[in-house]
Design an enzyme around this catalytic site. Sequence first.
Site, mmCIF file in Angstrom:
data_model
loop_
_atom_site.group_PDB
_atom_site.id
_atom_site.type_symbol
_atom_site.label_atom_id
_atom_site.label_comp_id
_atom_site.label_asym_id
_atom_site.label_seq_id
_atom_site.Cartn_x
_atom_site.Cartn_y
_atom_site.Cartn_z
ATOM 1 N N TYR A 159 21.282 -21.466 -38.983
ATOM 2 C CA TYR A 159 20.791 -22.839 -38.819
ATOM 3 C C TYR A 159 19.275 -22.857 -38.978
ATOM 4 O O TYR A 159 18.570 -22.052 -38.352
ATOM 5 C CB TYR A 159 21.166 -23.361 -37.427
ATOM 6 C CG TYR A 159 20.749 -24.801 -37.190
ATOM 7 C CD1 TYR A 159 21.236 -25.829 -37.993
ATOM 8 C CD2 TYR A 159 19.882 -25.125 -36.156
ATOM 9 C CE1 TYR A 159 20.863 -27.145 -37.767
ATOM 10 C CE2 TYR A 159 19.509 -26.446 -35.915
ATOM 11 C CZ TYR A 159 20.003 -27.453 -36.731
ATOM 12 O OH TYR A 159 19.634 -28.757 -36.494
ATOM 13 N N ASP A 254 13.324 -17.260 -39.915
ATOM 14 C CA ASP A 254 13.358 -18.399 -39.003
ATOM 15 C C ASP A 254 13.486 -17.833 -37.589
ATOM 16 O O ASP A 254 14.578 -17.459 -37.148
ATOM 17 C CB ASP A 254 14.546 -19.304 -39.353
ATOM 18 C CG ASP A 254 14.620 -20.518 -38.434
ATOM 19 O OD1 ASP A 254 13.999 -20.480 -37.351
ATOM 20 O OD2 ASP A 254 15.311 -21.493 -38.794
ATOM 21 N N LYS A 282 10.972 -23.850 -30.240
ATOM 22 C CA LYS A 282 11.519 -23.562 -28.913
ATOM 23 C C LYS A 282 10.475 -22.950 -27.969
ATOM 24 O O LYS A 282 9.629 -23.681 -27.489
ATOM 25 C CB LYS A 282 12.812 -22.759 -29.056
ATOM 26 C CG LYS A 282 13.849 -23.616 -29.832
ATOM 27 C CD LYS A 282 15.270 -23.137 -29.845
ATOM 28 C CE LYS A 282 16.147 -24.241 -30.428
ATOM 29 N NZ LYS A 282 16.807 -23.948 -31.671
#
Length: 439
Positions: A159, A254, A282
């Site tokens: 993702y 990522d 995050k």
Amino acid sequence: METPSPAPAIHPPATIAGPSDEDLWTRSKAVIAGGVNSPVRAFNAVGGTPRFLVRGRAGHVVDSQGRELVDLVNSWGPLILGHTHPDVVAAAIAAVEAGSTFGAPTVGEVELAEQVVDAVPSIERVRMVSSGTEAAMSAIRLARGATGRTKVLKFVGHYHGHSDALLVEAGSGLATLGIPGSPGVTPGAVQDTVLVDFNDRDAVTAAVDAHADDLAVIACEPVPANMNLVPPDDGFLQFLRDEADRVGALLLFDEVITGFRLARGGAQEVTGVRPDVTALGKVVGGGFPLAAFGGSAEVMAHLAPDGPVYQAGTLSGNPVAVAAGAAQLRLLTDEVYARLDDVTTRLADGLAQALGDRAVVTRFGTLAGIVFGIDTPPRHFADVAAADHDAYGRFFHGMLDRGVQLAPSGYEVLFTSAALTDDDVDHVLEAAADTVADW
Ligand SMILES: *Cc1c(COP(=O)(O)O)cnc(C)c1O
């Protein structure tokens, strides 16, 4: 079955219960699409009604009924120190009192950028954005602009946010809802996205050969955590580095989950493999909307205003988010990572013992995942897709009833925090043993 024991309380007991979950859920669905502002928060995969959270402190959250839960979600990763760490709260309050946004350079963003450049091995220059989606999307644009090429090699189940070109076979959120891609993403938007299975060297080599002259970037989650946890095979990340170099493509890590979680320097510090471009999110934002992407000075010079690759944001590097992020990063000492490692290891080992042959518990450093109904650790997305997701749903509700909040999907990982106490860990393990006792 024993009466579920509540999580060990750190909050004063709630005296007044608010409206029921069902009432809040009805109101929410009447005005918010699907009742949630991000689909992963819904309980579609596990059934039942989501809890509405009202407070958090350290390793616990409290819902609208005053029920306290040990939190193994931590806002899907940002809260590595748990909820409302006093230093992070103080930094955010001071920043908002000084002015919530200016749209001009601020001192705080320089300090946060210095911390990122210092911590992440491959980053010499960074650009701050407001979400991981923006970070990954912008990193891809940068890679295409820097190489003058079009193709993006992406792995099934990884993702990278919900931007069009990356929203194909994109792991947890879509997989949970059984959506392979998304209506609204045109064939044109994904025609330059090449999909390959993670941990499959032959498939990578074939795809790289097929698109050698057009391949801008190989993009991956270095330690995939959106198809449950699927660690890279030994040497696989170095193999990707070599494959990118072989055809003059860039390598994008990522690290929106792994950055500042596996170590200060993320997966690239732990594995020693250096990407050209890194996406962060995050943890870096300390619980506020902040993410970033970065790379070498040379690659990042392609970005406007120095170069022609355009990227911008009204609230990018927002002072409140930057202050909270910097405050959290300052607290991430070796001792914190040792504690996080200890907590995660004890949880993973204890859960493996409690669940026995019902599930495989996978751990990679400070990340762990539980997959029901398989015998060997998952290596590909298909292994997780074939798991027993109904069993996960039953486990999820058993844990929730016993005061433990897990992510409401078997495609997600455990997001631990360094604020979890030994009592919290014991409570989680007792809840797990109790939950499966009468299966
Ligand atoms: C969460 C996540 C994103 C997207 O970040 P948002 O802030 O939700 O847009 C991108 N990549 C990975 C690996 C993620 O886990």
